[in-house]
Design an enzyme around this catalytic site. Sequence first.
Site, PDB file in Angstrom:
ATOM      1  N   HIS A   1      -4.763  14.287  -9.444  1.00  0.00           N
ATOM      2  CA  HIS A   1      -4.888  12.859  -9.751  1.00  0.00           C
ATOM      3  C   HIS A   1      -3.976  12.410 -10.883  1.00  0.00           C
ATOM      4  O   HIS A   1      -3.610  11.227 -10.953  1.00  0.00           O
ATOM      5  CB  HIS A   1      -6.351  12.541 -10.103  1.00  0.00           C
TER       6      HIS A   1
ATOM      7  N   ASN B   1      -2.673  12.874  -4.111  1.00  0.00           N
ATOM      8  CA  ASN B   1      -3.764  13.306  -4.999  1.00  0.00           C
ATOM      9  C   ASN B   1      -4.255  14.702  -4.645  1.00  0.00           C
ATOM     10  O   ASN B   1      -4.504  15.536  -5.528  1.00  0.00           O
ATOM     11  CB  ASN B   1      -4.934  12.315  -4.906  1.00  0.00           C
TER      12      ASN B   1
ATOM     13  N   ASP C   1       0.853  -1.187   0.000  1.00  0.00           N
ATOM     14  CA  ASP C   1       0.000   0.000   0.000  1.00  0.00           C
ATOM     15  C   ASP C   1       0.893   1.243   0.000  1.00  0.00           C
ATOM     16  O   ASP C   1       1.905   1.301   0.706  1.00  0.00           O
ATOM     17  CB  ASP C   1      -0.907   0.001   1.231  1.00  0.00           C
TER      18      ASP C   1
ATOM     19  N   GLU D   1      -4.800   2.397  -4.123  1.00  0.00           N
ATOM     20  CA  GLU D   1      -3.341   2.394  -4.052  1.00  0.00           C
ATOM     21  C   GLU D   1      -2.793   1.097  -3.484  1.00  0.00           C
ATOM     22  O   GLU D   1      -1.626   1.030  -3.077  1.00  0.00           O
ATOM     23  CB  GLU D   1      -2.856   3.573  -3.210  1.00  0.00           C
TER      24      GLU D   1
ATOM     25  N   ASP E   1      -1.760   9.171 -10.620  1.00  0.00           N
ATOM     26  CA  ASP E   1      -1.730   8.079 -11.611  1.00  0.00           C
ATOM     27  C   ASP E   1      -0.296   7.725 -11.982  1.00  0.00           C
ATOM     28  O   ASP E   1       0.044   6.547 -12.157  1.00  0.00           O
ATOM     29  CB  ASP E   1      -2.505   8.485 -12.861  1.00  0.00           C
TER      30      ASP E   1
END
Length: 359
Positions: free
Chosen positions: A237, A232, A224, A268, A241
């Site tokens: 975002h 973010n 994680d 994530e 990404d």
Amino acid sequence: MNRRNRSIFYVLLLLTVASYLLQVGASPMTWVLLVLQFAVYPQVAYFVALHADDQRKAEHRNQLLDGFWAGCWMAGLGFPLWIAFAMFAGACLHMVVFYGLRGLPMVLAAMGLGAGLVALAGSGRALHFDTDLRTTALSMLSLTLFFVTYALDGYRRAMYQHASEMKLRAQVKEIEALQAQLYQQTMCDPLTGLLNRRHLEKALPSAVDLARAQGRPLALLVVDIDHFKHVNDEHGHAVGDEVLQALALLMKDVAVGQDDLVYRYGGEEFVLVLPGRDADAARNTAEQLRLAFVGKPIRRGDGWIGATLSCGIAEFPTHGLHARELLRSADAALYRAKANGRNRTETSSAALAEFGRHV
């Protein structure tokens, strides 16, 4: 097709029989019957079949009439050998094409009926098998052209069928490719290109069953990204990404085993399935991944954007005998890594496994 073939053959027979009638000096009524039979009848037969409720049945009836009329003419002319053979061969071919071998006795019966009625009526000529050279040549030509016409029909149908089959094969291949593409889309994460959770739910039980059957370990690594929401929120975002894609590439690099499977589990969170490896080996892999991820921040403008990883490890059969138990144990280990300050790797234990069953 039947109209064309019948019309062509009857025109050829008209010329052949006309040659014979000239040879024997036939009456005017015979010439009238010749025109009616070989010029008018084919069009009448087509018209009747075209306007019938059941066209196929009407055309089959026409084929039997062809044989019947051929028998009438053969007996009426005295069975001249070449003309009789041409009429028989044409009617026989037509019947066998549409009926198979059972068409042979059918056409013989129809011809026999026609010839028998003419004989009973006393309208037939005396048997006269010979024909002059012109009539013989016309008979041969009629048969040849009729056979060529039928052969061309067969060739065209075969080529059409071949083209249809090739088109169908191409369509089947296209459908199979689309199905494979659709399956790929349903089983893969579009952002990272990794396998998705749906695939994991199908593949992990099979991997555990195989490990059980082979008596080998299987390690599960859950990864994680720490504080990913902050990435973010602060950078957008699009940057988030990029971070996910960078982690996906690193996970592919550390998945060196032939049977290793890499997943984006959701958001994530990522999962690495390591068949044949125990918890210690999985820890080495996790640390390699964690350090590599920290050491490769993403450049954005004049600065660098970095993140850390928390990893949880579970091993079959120590931390779970089934896929769901194993995944819960790895999640519990990940939870402990988060609780202990993040940016670290934790391995499940029996106590953690039990805790994971209630998470």
